[in-house]
Design a protein around this motif. Structure first.
Motif, mmCIF file in Angstrom:
data_model
loop_
_atom_site.group_PDB
_atom_site.id
_atom_site.type_symbol
_atom_site.label_atom_id
_atom_site.label_comp_id
_atom_site.label_asym_id
_atom_site.label_seq_id
_atom_site.Cartn_x
_atom_site.Cartn_y
_atom_site.Cartn_z
ATOM 1 N N LEU A 140 19.976 7.278 3.459
ATOM 2 C CA LEU A 140 20.393 6.678 2.193
ATOM 3 C C LEU A 140 20.704 7.755 1.158
ATOM 4 C CD1 LEU A 140 18.013 3.621 1.782
ATOM 5 C CD2 LEU A 140 20.460 3.590 2.280
ATOM 6 N N ASP A 141 21.794 7.551 0.445
ATOM 7 C CA ASP A 141 22.202 8.420 -0.647
ATOM 8 C C ASP A 141 22.056 7.641 -1.958
ATOM 9 O OD1 ASP A 141 23.214 10.251 1.465
ATOM 10 O OD2 ASP A 141 24.708 8.661 1.711
ATOM 11 N N ILE A 142 22.269 8.304 -3.095
ATOM 12 C CA ILE A 142 22.072 7.664 -4.398
ATOM 13 C C ILE A 142 23.286 7.932 -5.284
ATOM 14 C CG2 ILE A 142 20.626 7.522 -6.465
ATOM 15 C CD1 ILE A 142 18.308 8.619 -4.741
ATOM 16 N N TYR A 143 23.852 6.853 -5.840
ATOM 17 C CA TYR A 143 24.972 6.990 -6.778
ATOM 18 C C TYR A 143 24.504 6.615 -8.173
ATOM 19 C CZ TYR A 143 29.740 6.910 -8.576
ATOM 20 O OH TYR A 143 30.888 7.175 -9.286
ATOM 21 N N ILE A 144 24.898 7.433 -9.163
ATOM 22 C CA ILE A 144 24.462 7.237 -10.549
ATOM 23 C C ILE A 144 25.673 7.264 -11.472
ATOM 24 C CG2 ILE A 144 22.995 8.073 -12.420
ATOM 25 C CD1 ILE A 144 21.371 9.598 -10.353
ATOM 26 N N VAL A 145 25.761 6.278 -12.341
ATOM 27 C CA VAL A 145 26.752 6.283 -13.414
ATOM 28 C C VAL A 145 26.122 6.911 -14.642
ATOM 29 C CG1 VAL A 145 27.921 4.794 -15.082
ATOM 30 C CG2 VAL A 145 28.180 4.370 -12.648
ATOM 31 N N CYS A 146 26.814 7.896 -15.215
ATOM 32 C CA CYS A 146 26.310 8.596 -16.400
ATOM 33 C C CYS A 146 26.974 8.049 -17.660
ATOM 34 C CB CYS A 146 26.575 10.098 -16.291
ATOM 35 S SG CYS A 146 25.837 10.857 -14.824
ATOM 36 N N GLY A 147 26.244 8.089 -18.755
ATOM 37 C CA GLY A 147 26.739 7.561 -20.018
ATOM 38 C C GLY A 147 27.140 8.657 -20.977
ATOM 39 N N ARG A 184 30.640 17.369 -25.324
ATOM 40 C CA ARG A 184 30.656 16.746 -23.999
ATOM 41 C C ARG A 184 30.199 15.307 -24.138
ATOM 42 N NH1 ARG A 184 27.628 19.052 -18.550
ATOM 43 N NH2 ARG A 184 28.937 17.954 -17.053
ATOM 44 N N GLN A 185 31.158 14.447 -24.464
ATOM 45 C CA GLN A 185 30.804 13.055 -24.741
ATOM 46 C C GLN A 185 30.401 12.305 -23.480
ATOM 47 O OE1 GLN A 185 30.373 11.621 -27.538
ATOM 48 N NE2 GLN A 185 31.321 12.950 -29.015
ATOM 49 N N PHE A 186 31.037 12.642 -22.345
ATOM 50 C CA PHE A 186 30.742 11.931 -21.110
ATOM 51 C C PHE A 186 30.439 12.919 -19.993
ATOM 52 C CE2 PHE A 186 33.559 9.091 -23.508
ATOM 53 C CZ PHE A 186 32.704 8.008 -23.645
ATOM 54 N N PHE A 187 29.534 12.507 -19.128
ATOM 55 C CA PHE A 187 29.142 13.320 -17.989
ATOM 56 C C PHE A 187 29.717 12.688 -16.721
ATOM 57 C CE2 PHE A 187 26.168 14.322 -21.250
ATOM 58 C CZ PHE A 187 25.711 15.608 -21.006
ATOM 59 N N PRO A 188 30.133 13.495 -15.747
ATOM 60 C CA PRO A 188 30.655 12.918 -14.506
ATOM 61 C C PRO A 188 29.557 12.204 -13.733
ATOM 62 C CG PRO A 188 30.393 15.298 -14.290
ATOM 63 C CD PRO A 188 30.150 14.969 -15.734
ATOM 64 N N ASN A 189 29.940 11.102 -13.085
ATOM 65 C CA ASN A 189 28.990 10.374 -12.258
ATOM 66 C C ASN A 189 28.517 11.246 -11.098
ATOM 67 O OD1 ASN A 189 29.479 8.260 -13.980
ATOM 68 N ND2 ASN A 189 30.750 7.114 -12.545
ATOM 69 N N GLN A 190 27.352 10.905 -10.557
ATOM 70 C CA GLN A 190 26.731 11.740 -9.533
ATOM 71 C C GLN A 190 26.563 10.959 -8.232
ATOM 72 O OE1 GLN A 190 23.034 12.910 -11.403
ATOM 73 N NE2 GLN A 190 24.002 14.482 -12.657
ATOM 74 N N LEU A 191 26.778 11.648 -7.120
ATOM 75 C CA LEU A 191 26.544 11.102 -5.787
ATOM 76 C C LEU A 191 25.601 12.062 -5.066
ATOM 77 C CD1 LEU A 191 27.096 9.070 -3.507
ATOM 78 C CD2 LEU A 191 29.101 10.446 -2.887
ATOM 79 N N HIS A 192 24.326 11.686 -5.012
ATOM 80 C CA HIS A 192 23.320 12.544 -4.390
ATOM 81 C C HIS A 192 23.247 12.219 -2.899
ATOM 82 C CE1 HIS A 192 21.918 14.212 -8.174
ATOM 83 N NE2 HIS A 192 21.922 12.987 -8.680
ATOM 84 N N TRP A 193 23.823 13.122 -2.110
ATOM 85 C CA TRP A 193 23.841 12.971 -0.655
ATOM 86 C C TRP A 193 22.524 13.482 -0.081
ATOM 87 C CZ3 TRP A 193 25.024 17.326 2.911
ATOM 88 C CH2 TRP A 193 25.062 16.910 4.250
ATOM 89 N N GLN A 194 21.895 12.672 0.778
ATOM 90 C CA GLN A 194 20.632 13.067 1.383
ATOM 91 C C GLN A 194 20.924 13.949 2.607
ATOM 92 O OE1 GLN A 194 16.260 11.157 2.529
ATOM 93 N NE2 GLN A 194 17.975 9.779 2.109
ATOM 94 N N ASP A 197 33.315 11.712 -8.864
ATOM 95 C CA ASP A 197 32.798 12.275 -10.118
ATOM 96 C C ASP A 197 33.554 11.681 -11.302
ATOM 97 O OD1 ASP A 197 35.091 13.564 -9.219
ATOM 98 O OD2 ASP A 197 34.616 15.424 -10.278
ATOM 99 N N ILE A 198 33.522 10.360 -11.398
ATOM 100 C CA ILE A 198 34.231 9.642 -12.462
ATOM 101 C C ILE A 198 33.607 10.024 -13.806
ATOM 102 C CG2 ILE A 198 34.889 7.350 -13.292
ATOM 103 C CD1 ILE A 198 34.338 6.357 -10.393
ATOM 104 N N PRO A 199 34.398 10.459 -14.779
ATOM 105 C CA PRO A 199 33.828 11.031 -16.012
ATOM 106 C C PRO A 199 33.547 10.022 -17.109
ATOM 107 C CG PRO A 199 36.169 11.361 -16.021
ATOM 108 C CD PRO A 199 35.861 10.630 -14.737
ATOM 109 N N GLU A 200 33.157 8.808 -16.758
ATOM 110 C CA GLU A 200 32.863 7.814 -17.786
ATOM 111 C C GLU A 200 32.012 6.700 -17.190
ATOM 112 O OE1 GLU A 200 36.229 4.931 -18.500
ATOM 113 O OE2 GLU A 200 37.369 6.701 -17.875
ATOM 114 N N PRO A 201 31.271 5.984 -18.030
ATOM 115 C CA PRO A 201 30.420 4.901 -17.524
ATOM 116 C C PRO A 201 31.216 3.648 -17.220
ATOM 117 C CG PRO A 201 30.215 5.068 -19.892
ATOM 118 C CD PRO A 201 31.108 6.192 -19.478
ATOM 119 N N GLY A 202 30.592 2.741 -16.493
ATOM 120 C CA GLY A 202 31.189 1.449 -16.177
ATOM 121 C C GLY A 202 30.405 0.780 -15.070
#
Length: 647
Positions: free
Chosen positions: A313-320, A326-336, A352-357
């Protein structure tokens, strides 16, 4: 004479009009007050059960934390006290065991987080705790030989109130406030943050004359190890991802933290996401060993997924948002990359989408790998198609209102997953056509045009998927695939709703869990509401934590047969995330994906599958497509049971 009669007629008419207006206003007010006490229309189909209150709620969800087949309830609450309500089926009650499981936001002083739970003040000493957002320092029965003295370092934007034998002197120090205090006997110091102040994290320096065994911190009366200590009120927890990351068949939890309104420094060593591993109903922090780097990401939504089908299992995170520039941070995909060890590969994989949603992991083209459905800040709908672990963005279209929440289901029983995107400004139905999506209006099938939140649910177990929206209530699906309003669980008054559906008592039907922000004057026009809040609130210039009531609506009206499934996958993906199940009955085929019952806004933990069988006591067949592509088939399983199927 005629003028006198005219005057009397005018007075009578004015009196009648005034009386009529008074009665109309009274009826409206009574209706609104009743809607606050009974927020959803339940008729005789649902019974209401109050589960308590919670503060500064960020998310609400369900999980079987102890693997006993009874679903439990969890909340995330920014920096306020969270809940983990363990389902005690024998009594029909829930017991909060967050602290017993070592999941408090403050490991040094568990139970110190802001709440309305006050400590039991009995023994002489100094009691330090939060009463909602207020910091309270309470001196109790301290004699002269043990008189309390010390300093508290705080933000400047606070109000200070003292009672009885508590004396303070304030020394301003730039943006901080250094409070020197002294107390004996009984006394109290209350520090109230102003509205523009974030949670207080005070630093204490106590005089060593007071023994540490006379100092009590938080509701659990924890004693500090030194006279100098700091109270971190919380960690701004946003999302909880429950899964077996360690491979021992116990649920662990990954906790994604926010950005404290952009106040967390990227280099702050305390600002890390958390990986908590369960060991016999106790959670231990294994963040340091996990190699998960936050890199300043103010996390919003998070979910686990095996995106490359390597069995881990990996983990995907949307950043705000973050601090300028640096108003927005790229989303993260933590590969196990190995058991319990992760690396962020979002950039190289195209995520690495650079915005939340809001997003969903789903398999719209039934090719056995998981794609990402995502909504941008520009209200665009995107499908990131998985090409052997690389993601290719495909624009679906745009809706001027975007989406507040996404929910998926094969509502039309054509063998693929569709999506409803809820928005109070204008919802959309995204119909799956040959593995991609077409935007249609909900009204075209009888669904409401607007909704603040939405969940697909077969509330009556007839085998047809219905939709529950707020404020509109349940829209029942008919045999002709159109929907009609039932008015069940509808509401006229509903600020910031959080809701999810699950089977709380294992009786086969799904129940509604909901949290409603408690705003006594929320139903009054804004000018009158502000006046009421000023009259009845103790001070409109201090920071108040939003309060929510948690309510369970138990389903008592369903009489149809049912079948529930819990899949137990291979080591590395015990929850079988990504698996698809088809249940066949004489009425047709129902398709579900593990995780589609999830109702949390930001979190993940609900992996049970729910199938209504209608009048049939058994299903014709159950076909399971495991995440690795293996097909398993079960013939004629009996209904009215929770069926556990191991890979």
């Amino acid at each position: 004479m005629s003028k006198l009669l005219l005057r009397r007629s005018i007075v009578r008419i004015s009196t009648l009009v005034t009386l009529a207006l008074f009665v109309a206003v009274a009826m409206i007010l009574w209706s609104r007050i009743d809607s606050v006490r009974n927020p959803l229309k339940s008729d005789r189909w649902f019974t209401q059960q109050q589960l308590g209150v919670t503060y500064d709620l960020n998310d609400l969800g369900v999980v079987d934390v102890n693997n006993d087949s009874w679903l439990d309830i969890f909340t995330t609450n920014h920096n306020a006290r969270q809940s983990l309500l363990v389902n005690r089926a024998s009594s029909g009650e829930f017991i909060d065991q967050l602290l017993e499981l070592s999941l408090s936001q403050n490991s040094e002083f568990p139970g110190v987080e802001p709440s309305d739970i006050e400590p039991s003040i009995e023994a002489p000493g100094l009691y330090i705790y939060f009463d909602q957002a207020d910091l309270v320092i309470n001196a109790h029965d301290i004699d002269g030989t043990d008189s309390v003295a010390g300093q508290i370092l705080l933000p400047n934007a606070v109000m200070i109130e003292t009672k009885d034998n508590f004396k303070v002197s304030n020394l301003e120090n730039d943006e901080k406030l250094n409070i020197e205090f002294q107390a004996h006997g009984n006394g109290q110091l209350i520090v109230r943050p102003l509205p523009n102040t974030y949670y207080l994290s005070p630093t204490f320096k106590l005089n060593e004359r007071l023994p540490l065994d006379r100092v009590y911190v938080g509701s659990e009366l924890i004693r500090p190890s030194t006279h100098d200590f700091r109270l971190w009120s919380g960690k701004d927890r946003h999302a909880m991802v429950w899964a077996d990351f360690s491979g021992d068949e116990q649920l662990d939890v990954f906790i994604a933290r926010g950005g404290a309104s952009g106040r967390f420094s990227q280099n702050n060593p305390r600002n890390v996401d958390e990986l908590m591993i369960q060991d016999n109903f106790t959670f231990k922090d294994r963040t340091a060993e996990s190699d998960i780097l936050k890199n300043g990401c103010p996390a919003r939504q998070a979910a686990s997924v095996d995106f490359d089908q390597d069995g881990q299992l990996d983990i995907y995170i949307v950043c705000g948002r973050g601090k300028p520039p640096r108003q927005f941070f790229p989303n993260q995909l933590h590969w196990q990359k190995a058991k319990g060890h992760f690396i962020d590969v979002a950039a190289e994989r195209g995520l690495d989408i650079p915005e939340p949603g809001p997003f969903l992991w789903l398999d719209p083209d039934n090719d056995r790998d998981m794609d990402l459905f995502w909504v941008s800040r520009n209200n665009e709908f995107w499908l990131y198609v998985n090409r052997s672990g690389q993601f290719e963005p495909q624009l679906i279209g745009q809706n001027r209102s975007g989406a507040r929440q996404l929910t998926m289901s094969d509502y039309d029983s054509d063998g693929d997953l569709d999506v409803f995107a809820a928005s109070s400004q204008g919802s959309v139905l995204l119909t799956n056509v040959n593995g991609t999506y077409e935007i249609t209006t909900p009204q075209s099938v009888g669904l409401p045009a607007r909704a603040s939140t939405a969940k697909w649910v077969d509330y009556n177990n007839d085998g047809l998927m219905d939709l529950h929206v707020l404020p509109g209530g349940i829209f029942r699906q008919r045999s002709d695939r159109r929907f009609e309003a039932t008015h069940l669980l509808e509401s006229k008054y509903f600020p910031k709703p959080f809701s999810t559906w699950f089977d709380v008592d294992n009786d086969g039907d799904r129940d509604l869990l909901i949290a409603i922000e408690d705003k006594p004057f929320g139903w009054i026009p804004s000018k009158l509401r502000h006046l009421g809040e000023r009259i009845f609130s103790r001070d409109d210039k201090i920071r108040r934590l939003p309060k929510s009531k948690v309510i369970l609506y138990r389903n008592v009206g369903t009489k149809h047969h049912w079948l529930q499934l819990q899949l137990i996958g291979k080591e590395g993906n015990r929850q079988a995330i990504g698996a698809r199940v088809e249940v066949a009955t004489p009425d047709g085929l129902q398709l579900q994906q593990v995780g589609q019952a999830e109702g949390s806004k930001f979190s993940q933990g609900h992996y049970r599958l729910y199938f209504g069988l209608g009048q049939y006591e058994s299903a014709d067949s159950v076909r399971i497509f495991w995440p690795d592509g293996t097909l398993e088939e079960i013939e004629n399983p009996k209904g009215d049971q929770l069926l556990k199927i191991k890979y």
